[in-house]
Motif scaffolding. Structure first.
Motif, PDB file in Angstrom:
ATOM      1  N   ALA A  74       0.998  -4.605   0.547  1.00  0.00           N
ATOM      2  CA  ALA A  74       1.658  -4.763  -0.757  1.00  0.00           C
ATOM      3  C   ALA A  74       0.635  -5.016  -1.858  1.00  0.00           C
ATOM      4  O   ALA A  74       0.909  -4.719  -3.029  1.00  0.00           O
ATOM      5  N   ALA A  75      -0.525  -5.550  -1.503  1.00  0.00           N
ATOM      6  CA  ALA A  75      -1.570  -5.779  -2.507  1.00  0.00           C
ATOM      7  C   ALA A  75      -1.993  -4.465  -3.150  1.00  0.00           C
ATOM      8  O   ALA A  75      -2.187  -4.388  -4.371  1.00  0.00           O
ATOM      9  N   PHE A  76      -2.121  -3.414  -2.357  1.00  0.00           N
ATOM     10  CA  PHE A  76      -2.542  -2.117  -2.886  1.00  0.00           C
ATOM     11  C   PHE A  76      -1.418  -1.468  -3.695  1.00  0.00           C
ATOM     12  O   PHE A  76      -1.673  -0.772  -4.678  1.00  0.00           O
ATOM     13  N   LEU A  77      -0.179  -1.706  -3.279  1.00  0.00           N
ATOM     14  CA  LEU A  77       0.966  -1.231  -4.056  1.00  0.00           C
ATOM     15  C   LEU A  77       0.957  -1.874  -5.438  1.00  0.00           C
ATOM     16  O   LEU A  77       1.147  -1.199  -6.459  1.00  0.00           O
ATOM     17  N   GLY A  78       0.725  -3.180  -5.476  1.00  0.00           N
ATOM     18  CA  GLY A  78       0.712  -3.897  -6.745  1.00  0.00           C
ATOM     19  C   GLY A  78      -0.467  -3.537  -7.612  1.00  0.00           C
ATOM     20  O   GLY A  78      -0.323  -3.342  -8.829  1.00  0.00           O
ATOM     21  N   VAL A  79      -1.652  -3.422  -7.008  1.00  0.00           N
ATOM     22  CA  VAL A  79      -2.856  -3.058  -7.772  1.00  0.00           C
ATOM     23  C   VAL A  79      -2.683  -1.677  -8.384  1.00  0.00           C
ATOM     24  O   VAL A  79      -3.033  -1.446  -9.554  1.00  0.00           O
ATOM     25  N   GLY A  80      -2.131  -0.745  -7.605  1.00  0.00           N
ATOM     26  CA  GLY A  80      -1.876   0.587  -8.140  1.00  0.00           C
ATOM     27  C   GLY A  80      -0.895   0.555  -9.293  1.00  0.00           C
ATOM     28  O   GLY A  80      -1.055   1.277 -10.289  1.00  0.00           O
ATOM     29  N   SER A  81       0.130  -0.287  -9.194  1.00  0.00           N
ATOM     30  CA  SER A  81       1.118  -0.409 -10.268  1.00  0.00           C
ATOM     31  C   SER A  81       0.497  -0.963 -11.541  1.00  0.00           C
ATOM     32  O   SER A  81       0.741  -0.452 -12.650  1.00  0.00           O
ATOM     33  N   VAL A 105      -8.006   3.129  -8.212  1.00  0.00           N
ATOM     34  CA  VAL A 105      -8.198   1.669  -8.208  1.00  0.00           C
ATOM     35  C   VAL A 105      -7.757   1.072  -6.876  1.00  0.00           C
ATOM     36  O   VAL A 105      -8.439   0.199  -6.318  1.00  0.00           O
ATOM     37  N   ALA A 106      -6.624   1.533  -6.342  1.00  0.00           N
ATOM     38  CA  ALA A 106      -6.168   1.030  -5.042  1.00  0.00           C
ATOM     39  C   ALA A 106      -7.161   1.400  -3.947  1.00  0.00           C
ATOM     40  O   ALA A 106      -7.396   0.611  -3.017  1.00  0.00           O
ATOM     41  N   GLY A 107      -7.781   2.594  -4.043  1.00  0.00           N
ATOM     42  CA  GLY A 107      -8.780   2.990  -3.057  1.00  0.00           C
ATOM     43  C   GLY A 107      -9.999   2.081  -3.091  1.00  0.00           C
ATOM     44  O   GLY A 107     -10.514   1.674  -2.040  1.00  0.00           O
ATOM     45  N   LEU A 108     -10.466   1.744  -4.289  1.00  0.00           N
ATOM     46  CA  LEU A 108     -11.635   0.856  -4.411  1.00  0.00           C
ATOM     47  C   LEU A 108     -11.310  -0.547  -3.893  1.00  0.00           C
ATOM     48  O   LEU A 108     -12.125  -1.166  -3.197  1.00  0.00           O
ATOM     49  N   PHE A 109     -10.127  -1.041  -4.232  1.00  0.00           N
ATOM     50  CA  PHE A 109      -9.744  -2.374  -3.769  1.00  0.00           C
ATOM     51  C   PHE A 109      -9.570  -2.404  -2.251  1.00  0.00           C
ATOM     52  O   PHE A 109      -9.980  -3.361  -1.590  1.00  0.00           O
ATOM     53  N   SER A 110      -8.996  -1.351  -1.690  1.00  0.00           N
ATOM     54  CA  SER A 110      -8.819  -1.300  -0.237  1.00  0.00           C
ATOM     55  C   SER A 110     -10.165  -1.161   0.479  1.00  0.00           C
ATOM     56  O   SER A 110     -10.320  -1.636   1.610  1.00  0.00           O
ATOM     57  N   LEU A 111     -11.133  -0.527  -0.175  1.00  0.00           N
ATOM     58  CA  LEU A 111     -12.480  -0.442   0.409  1.00  0.00           C
ATOM     59  C   LEU A 111     -13.083  -1.837   0.549  1.00  0.00           C
ATOM     60  O   LEU A 111     -13.671  -2.170   1.591  1.00  0.00           O
ATOM     61  N   LEU A 112     -12.909  -2.666  -0.479  1.00  0.00           N
ATOM     62  CA  LEU A 112     -13.421  -4.037  -0.419  1.00  0.00           C
ATOM     63  C   LEU A 112     -12.688  -4.851   0.636  1.00  0.00           C
ATOM     64  O   LEU A 112     -13.317  -5.513   1.488  1.00  0.00           O
ATOM     65  N   GLY A 261      -1.362   2.834  -3.272  1.00  0.00           N
ATOM     66  CA  GLY A 261      -1.595   2.900  -4.710  1.00  0.00           C
ATOM     67  C   GLY A 261      -0.829   4.033  -5.359  1.00  0.00           C
ATOM     68  O   GLY A 261      -0.307   3.891  -6.469  1.00  0.00           O
ATOM     69  N   LEU A 262      -0.742   5.171  -4.667  1.00  0.00           N
ATOM     70  CA  LEU A 262       0.040   6.297  -5.165  1.00  0.00           C
ATOM     71  C   LEU A 262       1.513   5.907  -5.312  1.00  0.00           C
ATOM     72  O   LEU A 262       2.155   6.218  -6.328  1.00  0.00           O
ATOM     73  N   ALA A 263       2.038   5.215  -4.309  1.00  0.00           N
ATOM     74  CA  ALA A 263       3.424   4.746  -4.384  1.00  0.00           C
ATOM     75  C   ALA A 263       3.603   3.775  -5.550  1.00  0.00           C
ATOM     76  O   ALA A 263       4.607   3.828  -6.276  1.00  0.00           O
TER      77      ALA A 263
END
Length: 405
Positions: A74-81, A105-112, A261-263
């Motif tokens: 859900a963190a990546f969902l929120g960051v993407g939003s 942005v979600a891709g970069l955050f998920s990489l970390l 992030g796309l979602a």
């Protein structure tokens, strides 16, 4: 077709047909009838069906292929939003840049997050991802409130800069669009007692979902997908062969995060308001339920699971006592009250109880999810066809005549 096998191409076509004709499929009952309560063909719900389908497809690439269970998606969902809403506030209300930046942005955050979390496996990995998600939620809710809007969230305003829109002479609009086509644009078609709604935002989200589904098929069938399956099967044995599995699992984690992030970006495109609740741990648990309920490791399972849960959340939760009284009005008073008392705990606010019971039944009797249930039904019909064909052949042999064509 498109580099797919016949079986995968057929599956893609089936999903495309379901997406195209969803306004008809989800509205099986005429308006005003007692069963119209179960119609789900309205834009907001149809959009959520396909968007959370994308979310579940991405999660399945990580969990279904590698076996790594993340409780923090859900963190990546929120960051993407949040990335998408800021793109709309600063640059343009066109959804294309917002969707692109949400994925990046979600891709970069998920990489970390993946680089840190994947140092552990099993339950320790799951707890680490959950911790990251809850930290992200807390930051969005309080510490970063000037950026995220805190508990009130963010939404576009008429006086936002929107540099690109201003340059093109359209800076005053605060409605999401695709090159002028507003996401809320709809066309209603009345056929007898039925009303079918065709929404622009839904079909744009459906096209993106089909592209995401196609990409997931290619990932599943690729050598990369085979390596991920090897990780799930026995990661230690894979390491003994001299192959380092970490880059593969990290890549799967990042791809999964980009899907989330796309979602998130699409959610903003359809409903231009973002709140920190999208990052709460329950949203992460929901995508886990979607994937397991539909069938983890299968292609179409997560889409089915997402559709099933969102249908329950939006339709079954609206069945209240008034609706039940209408359903059982034909019964004698005592029997009517008995059935209302019996059913009411499982609908309305108690829809989670129904979902929990169904989830238990699936886990116990259908470990492969709804997809396994469909496969079992298919095998039963094939067995019946085979038995009837064998019986016809035996009868023909006894008559010493060729079987009927």
């Amino acid at each position: 077709m498109f580099g797919l096998t016949k079986k995968d191409a057929t599956l893609l076509v089936i999903v495309a047909i379901l997406a195209i004709f969803a306004p008809f499929i989800l509205n099986p009952f005429p308006e005003g009838s007692a069963m119209a309560q179960f119609n789900a063909g309205y834009p907001d719900l149809m959009q959520r069906l396909v968007i959370f389908g994308i979310f579940a497809i991405g999660f399945n690439i990580l969990f279904g292929l590698t076996g790594y269970l993340s409780f923090g998606h859900a963190a990546f969902l929120g960051v993407g939003s949040y990335a998408a809403i800021w793109m709309m506030k600063l640059l343009t209300m066109n959804v294309i840049p917002a969707i692109i930046i949400s994925v990046a942005v979600a891709g970069l955050f998920s990489l970390l997050v993946g680089w840190i979390s994947l140092r552990r496996s099993g339950i320790y990995f799951s707890i680490l991802t959950l911790a990251f998600a809850q930290m992200s939620y807390s930051l969005a809710y309080s510490v970063l409130a000037p950026i995220t809007g805190g508990e009130t969230g963010l939404q576009p305003k008429v006086d936002d800069p929107r540099v690109l829109d201003t340059l093109l002479g359209g800076g005053g609009s605060s409605r999401a669009n695709l090159f002028g086509l507003e996401m809320g644009s709809s066309y209603e078609m009345a056929v007898g007692g039925w009303i079918f709604t065709f929404n622009a935002g839904y079909y744009i989200a459906a096209v993106v979902m089909l592209a995401a589904f196609y990409l997931s098929i290619r990932i599943f069938r690729s050598p990369f997908g085979m390596m991920l399956r090897a990780v799930k099967s026995n990661q230690q044995r894979l390491n003994y062969t001299g192959l380092n599995s970490k880059p593969y699992t990290l890549a799967a984690f990042v791809i999964s995060g980009m899907y989330a992030g796309l979602a998130g970006g699409l959610l903003v495109a359809m409903d231009t308001q973002v709140g920190a609740e999208r990052m709460f741990w329950t949203a992460s648990g929901e995508v886990v339920l979607m994937t397991i309920l539909g069938g983890a490791g299968t292609l179409i399972g997560p889409v089915l699971g997402a559709g099933f849960i969102k249908y329950m959340e939006n339709i079954v939760s609206k069945i209240n006592k008034t609706v039940l009284e209408q359903w059982f009005a034909f019964m004698p008073d005592g029997m009517e009250d008995f059935f209302i008392t019996l059913v009411y705990p499982f609908v309305g606010k108690g829809w989670h109880l129904t979902l929990g019971l169904m989830f238990m039944m699936v886990v116990i009797f259908l470990p492969g999810g709804l997809v396994e249930g469909g496969q079992r039904i298919g095998r039963i019909f094939r067995r019946k066809d085979r038995n009837s064909s064998d019986a016809e052949l035996d009868a023909a042999k006894q008559r010493n005549t060729p079987p009927a064509e």
